[in-house]
Design a protein around this motif. Structure first.
Motif, PDB file in Angstrom:
ATOM      1  N   PRO A  85     -34.334  -4.719  -1.532  1.00  0.00           N
ATOM      2  CA  PRO A  85     -33.961  -5.006  -2.411  1.00  0.00           C
ATOM      3  C   PRO A  85     -34.655  -7.188  -2.464  1.00  0.00           C
ATOM      4  CG  PRO A  85     -32.993  -5.769   0.094  1.00  0.00           C
ATOM      5  CD  PRO A  85     -33.899  -4.657   0.070  1.00  0.00           C
ATOM      6  N   ASP A  86     -35.716  -7.513  -1.799  1.00  0.00           N
ATOM      7  CA  ASP A  86     -36.259  -8.718  -2.101  1.00  0.00           C
ATOM      8  C   ASP A  86     -37.545  -8.913  -1.589  1.00  0.00           C
ATOM      9  OD1 ASP A  86     -35.492 -10.250   0.221  1.00  0.00           O
ATOM     10  OD2 ASP A  86     -33.686 -10.494  -0.519  1.00  0.00           O
ATOM     11  N   GLU A  87     -38.287  -9.671  -1.264  1.00  0.00           N
ATOM     12  CA  GLU A  87     -39.249  -9.439  -0.483  1.00  0.00           C
ATOM     13  C   GLU A  87     -39.568  -9.764   0.852  1.00  0.00           C
ATOM     14  OE1 GLU A  87     -41.696 -13.254  -1.736  1.00  0.00           O
ATOM     15  OE2 GLU A  87     -39.890 -13.629  -2.640  1.00  0.00           O
ATOM     16  N   PHE A  88     -38.531 -10.507   1.536  1.00  0.00           N
ATOM     17  CA  PHE A  88     -38.236  -9.970   2.695  1.00  0.00           C
ATOM     18  C   PHE A  88     -36.784  -9.253   3.264  1.00  0.00           C
ATOM     19  CE2 PHE A  88     -39.223 -15.041   0.587  1.00  0.00           C
ATOM     20  CZ  PHE A  88     -40.066 -15.001   1.231  1.00  0.00           C
ATOM     21  N   THR A  89     -36.922  -8.676   2.931  1.00  0.00           N
ATOM     22  CA  THR A  89     -35.604  -7.798   2.849  1.00  0.00           C
ATOM     23  C   THR A  89     -35.603  -5.946   3.353  1.00  0.00           C
ATOM     24  OG1 THR A  89     -34.073  -9.475   2.597  1.00  0.00           O
ATOM     25  CG2 THR A  89     -33.290  -7.303   3.396  1.00  0.00           C
ATOM     26  N   VAL A 132     -33.730  -2.401   3.963  1.00  0.00           N
ATOM     27  CA  VAL A 132     -32.840  -2.487   4.234  1.00  0.00           C
ATOM     28  C   VAL A 132     -32.530  -0.657   4.699  1.00  0.00           C
ATOM     29  CG1 VAL A 132     -30.251  -1.493   2.844  1.00  0.00           C
ATOM     30  CG2 VAL A 132     -31.101  -3.833   2.896  1.00  0.00           C
ATOM     31  N   PHE A 133     -31.596  -0.164   5.502  1.00  0.00           N
ATOM     32  CA  PHE A 133     -31.453   1.451   5.648  1.00  0.00           C
ATOM     33  C   PHE A 133     -29.904   1.129   5.971  1.00  0.00           C
ATOM     34  CE2 PHE A 133     -35.274  -0.717   7.482  1.00  0.00           C
ATOM     35  CZ  PHE A 133     -36.200   0.136   7.516  1.00  0.00           C
ATOM     36  N   GLY A 134     -29.454   2.317   5.468  1.00  0.00           N
ATOM     37  CA  GLY A 134     -28.073   3.007   4.999  1.00  0.00           C
ATOM     38  C   GLY A 134     -28.250   4.168   4.886  1.00  0.00           C
ATOM     39  N   ARG A 135     -26.509   4.419   4.003  1.00  0.00           N
ATOM     40  CA  ARG A 135     -26.078   5.699   3.989  1.00  0.00           C
ATOM     41  C   ARG A 135     -25.390   4.930   3.201  1.00  0.00           C
ATOM     42  NH1 ARG A 135     -25.279  10.411   6.835  1.00  0.00           N
ATOM     43  NH2 ARG A 135     -25.546   9.360   8.520  1.00  0.00           N
ATOM     44  N   ILE A 136     -25.881   5.738   1.913  1.00  0.00           N
ATOM     45  CA  ILE A 136     -25.402   5.361   0.071  1.00  0.00           C
ATOM     46  C   ILE A 136     -23.753   6.057   0.400  1.00  0.00           C
ATOM     47  CG2 ILE A 136     -25.664   6.119  -2.010  1.00  0.00           C
ATOM     48  CD1 ILE A 136     -27.886   6.238  -1.916  1.00  0.00           C
ATOM     49  N   GLY A 137     -23.159   4.835  -0.188  1.00  0.00           N
ATOM     50  CA  GLY A 137     -21.064   5.125  -0.153  1.00  0.00           C
ATOM     51  C   GLY A 137     -20.887   5.094  -1.566  1.00  0.00           C
ATOM     52  N   ALA A 138     -21.584   4.419  -2.363  1.00  0.00           N
ATOM     53  CA  ALA A 138     -20.946   4.702  -3.627  1.00  0.00           C
ATOM     54  C   ALA A 138     -23.035   4.871  -5.042  1.00  0.00           C
ATOM     55  CB  ALA A 138     -20.251   3.985  -4.496  1.00  0.00           C
ATOM     56  N   ILE A 139     -22.685   4.599  -6.345  1.00  0.00           N
ATOM     57  CA  ILE A 139     -23.367   4.372  -6.669  1.00  0.00           C
ATOM     58  C   ILE A 139     -22.803   4.578  -8.136  1.00  0.00           C
ATOM     59  CG2 ILE A 139     -25.952   4.656  -8.159  1.00  0.00           C
ATOM     60  CD1 ILE A 139     -26.145   7.226  -5.745  1.00  0.00           C
ATOM     61  N   ALA A 140     -23.559   2.988  -9.086  1.00  0.00           N
ATOM     62  CA  ALA A 140     -22.848   2.382  -9.791  1.00  0.00           C
ATOM     63  C   ALA A 140     -24.333   1.741 -11.308  1.00  0.00           C
ATOM     64  CB  ALA A 140     -21.575   0.965  -9.428  1.00  0.00           C
ATOM     65  N   ARG A 141     -24.129   2.812 -12.091  1.00  0.00           N
ATOM     66  CA  ARG A 141     -25.307   2.163 -13.071  1.00  0.00           C
ATOM     67  C   ARG A 141     -24.862   1.251 -14.292  1.00  0.00           C
ATOM     68  NH1 ARG A 141     -26.116   7.941 -13.306  1.00  0.00           N
ATOM     69  NH2 ARG A 141     -27.911   7.971 -11.938  1.00  0.00           N
ATOM     70  N   LYS A 142     -25.246  -0.619 -14.754  1.00  0.00           N
ATOM     71  CA  LYS A 142     -24.534  -1.235 -15.469  1.00  0.00           C
ATOM     72  C   LYS A 142     -25.814  -1.556 -16.154  1.00  0.00           C
ATOM     73  CE  LYS A 142     -21.724  -3.249 -12.489  1.00  0.00           C
ATOM     74  NZ  LYS A 142     -21.811  -5.039 -11.376  1.00  0.00           N
ATOM     75  N   GLU A 143     -25.895  -2.010 -17.240  1.00  0.00           N
ATOM     76  CA  GLU A 143     -27.297  -1.501 -18.012  1.00  0.00           C
ATOM     77  C   GLU A 143     -28.059  -2.647 -17.378  1.00  0.00           C
ATOM     78  OE1 GLU A 143     -27.567  -3.561 -22.604  1.00  0.00           O
ATOM     79  OE2 GLU A 143     -26.046  -2.416 -22.224  1.00  0.00           O
ATOM     80  N   GLY A 144     -28.712  -2.605 -17.404  1.00  0.00           N
ATOM     81  CA  GLY A 144     -30.053  -3.006 -16.522  1.00  0.00           C
ATOM     82  C   GLY A 144     -30.104  -3.206 -15.066  1.00  0.00           C
ATOM     83  N   SER A 145     -29.669  -2.468 -14.705  1.00  0.00           N
ATOM     84  CA  SER A 145     -29.051  -2.558 -13.250  1.00  0.00           C
ATOM     85  C   SER A 145     -28.337  -1.561 -12.849  1.00  0.00           C
ATOM     86  CB  SER A 145     -28.936  -3.632 -12.644  1.00  0.00           C
ATOM     87  OG  SER A 145     -27.531  -3.441 -12.434  1.00  0.00           O
ATOM     88  N   THR A 193     -26.209  -0.392  -8.777  1.00  0.00           N
ATOM     89  CA  THR A 193     -25.937  -1.272  -7.570  1.00  0.00           C
ATOM     90  C   THR A 193     -25.773   0.086  -6.920  1.00  0.00           C
ATOM     91  OG1 THR A 193     -24.650  -2.491  -9.333  1.00  0.00           O
ATOM     92  CG2 THR A 193     -23.685  -1.928  -6.761  1.00  0.00           C
ATOM     93  N   ILE A 194     -26.157  -0.062  -5.393  1.00  0.00           N
ATOM     94  CA  ILE A 194     -25.913   0.616  -3.954  1.00  0.00           C
ATOM     95  C   ILE A 194     -25.226   0.639  -3.279  1.00  0.00           C
ATOM     96  CG2 ILE A 194     -27.257   1.927  -2.816  1.00  0.00           C
ATOM     97  CD1 ILE A 194     -29.730   2.330  -3.862  1.00  0.00           C
ATOM     98  N   ALA A 195     -23.901   0.973  -3.262  1.00  0.00           N
ATOM     99  CA  ALA A 195     -23.156   0.521  -1.799  1.00  0.00           C
ATOM    100  C   ALA A 195     -23.139   1.207  -0.755  1.00  0.00           C
ATOM    101  CB  ALA A 195     -21.803   0.481  -2.272  1.00  0.00           C
ATOM    102  N   HIS A 223     -23.896  -4.045  -0.379  1.00  0.00           N
ATOM    103  CA  HIS A 223     -23.574  -3.376  -1.359  1.00  0.00           C
ATOM    104  C   HIS A 223     -24.644  -4.383  -2.609  1.00  0.00           C
ATOM    105  CE1 HIS A 223     -20.711  -6.492  -3.656  1.00  0.00           C
ATOM    106  NE2 HIS A 223     -21.873  -6.399  -4.711  1.00  0.00           N
ATOM    107  N   TYR A 224     -26.051  -3.692  -2.857  1.00  0.00           N
ATOM    108  CA  TYR A 224     -27.050  -4.101  -3.713  1.00  0.00           C
ATOM    109  C   TYR A 224     -27.492  -3.594  -5.023  1.00  0.00           C
ATOM    110  CZ  TYR A 224     -28.251  -5.399   1.534  1.00  0.00           C
ATOM    111  OH  TYR A 224     -28.067  -5.356   2.214  1.00  0.00           O
ATOM    112  N   SER A 225     -27.803  -4.653  -5.420  1.00  0.00           N
ATOM    113  CA  SER A 225     -28.273  -4.520  -7.597  1.00  0.00           C
ATOM    114  C   SER A 225     -29.691  -5.024  -7.199  1.00  0.00           C
ATOM    115  CB  SER A 225     -27.740  -5.390  -8.592  1.00  0.00           C
ATOM    116  OG  SER A 225     -26.315  -5.907  -8.151  1.00  0.00           O
ATOM    117  N   LEU A 226     -30.336  -3.370  -7.926  1.00  0.00           N
ATOM    118  CA  LEU A 226     -31.397  -3.115  -8.040  1.00  0.00           C
ATOM    119  C   LEU A 226     -32.330  -2.699  -9.298  1.00  0.00           C
ATOM    120  CD1 LEU A 226     -31.916  -0.250  -5.423  1.00  0.00           C
ATOM    121  CD2 LEU A 226     -32.281  -2.933  -4.886  1.00  0.00           C
ATOM    122  N   SER A 227     -33.315  -3.262  -9.767  1.00  0.00           N
ATOM    123  CA  SER A 227     -33.908  -2.765 -11.244  1.00  0.00           C
ATOM    124  C   SER A 227     -33.652  -1.152 -10.889  1.00  0.00           C
ATOM    125  CB  SER A 227     -34.857  -3.653 -11.561  1.00  0.00           C
ATOM    126  OG  SER A 227     -35.680  -2.681 -10.786  1.00  0.00           O
TER     127      SER A 227
END
Length: 121
Positions: free
Chosen positions: A39-43, A45-58, A60-62, A75-79
């Motif tokens: 999600p960023d240059e220093f992190t 993430v390993f995990g199991r997807i619980g939910a996925i949300a789409r917003k304009e421009g991003s 989000t993975i919970a 949760h993490y917001s990704l491009s």
């Protein structure tokens, strides 16, 4: 080989058995699967997807089971273009393998059927 978490300016590229998927291509079929992403240059993430949300421009993975444990976000917001690496679903892989093998058996039977000699029993 993917870099370790301790390296600066990482460029995580998943592992050999993971499939790269753009965040915008994630769907309900991916919920419950194990993923990894950066999600960023220093992190990483390993995990199991619980939910996925789409917003304009991003996108989000919970993640399941995180709930802020150890200061981790749940949760993490990704491009939309962000690569997410998905572990293969064992059931789907097994089903695909069985279909492939069944197709090869059918093909073999068809090709041998034409090879029969009139004197063969």
């Amino acid at each position: 080989m993917p870099p370790t978490v301790g390296e600066m300016d990482m460029s995580y590229a998943g592992t050999g058995n993971e499939k790269a998927v753009a965040a915008s291509d994630l769907s309900r079929a991916h919920v419950g699967l194990t993923v990894s992403f950066q999600p960023d240059e220093f992190t990483v993430v390993f995990g199991r997807i619980g939910a996925i949300a789409r917003k304009e421009g991003s996108v989000t993975i919970a993640l399941e089971g995180v709930d802020g444990t150890g200061g981790l976000p749940s949760h993490y917001s990704l491009s939309p273009a962000q690569q997410v690496y998905v572990q293969p679903d064992m059931l789907t892989n097994t089903e695909s393998t069985i279909k492939d093998l069944f197709g090869k058996v059918q093909e073999n039977l068809r090709s041998h059927k034409g090879d029969q000699r009139p004197d063969a029993v």
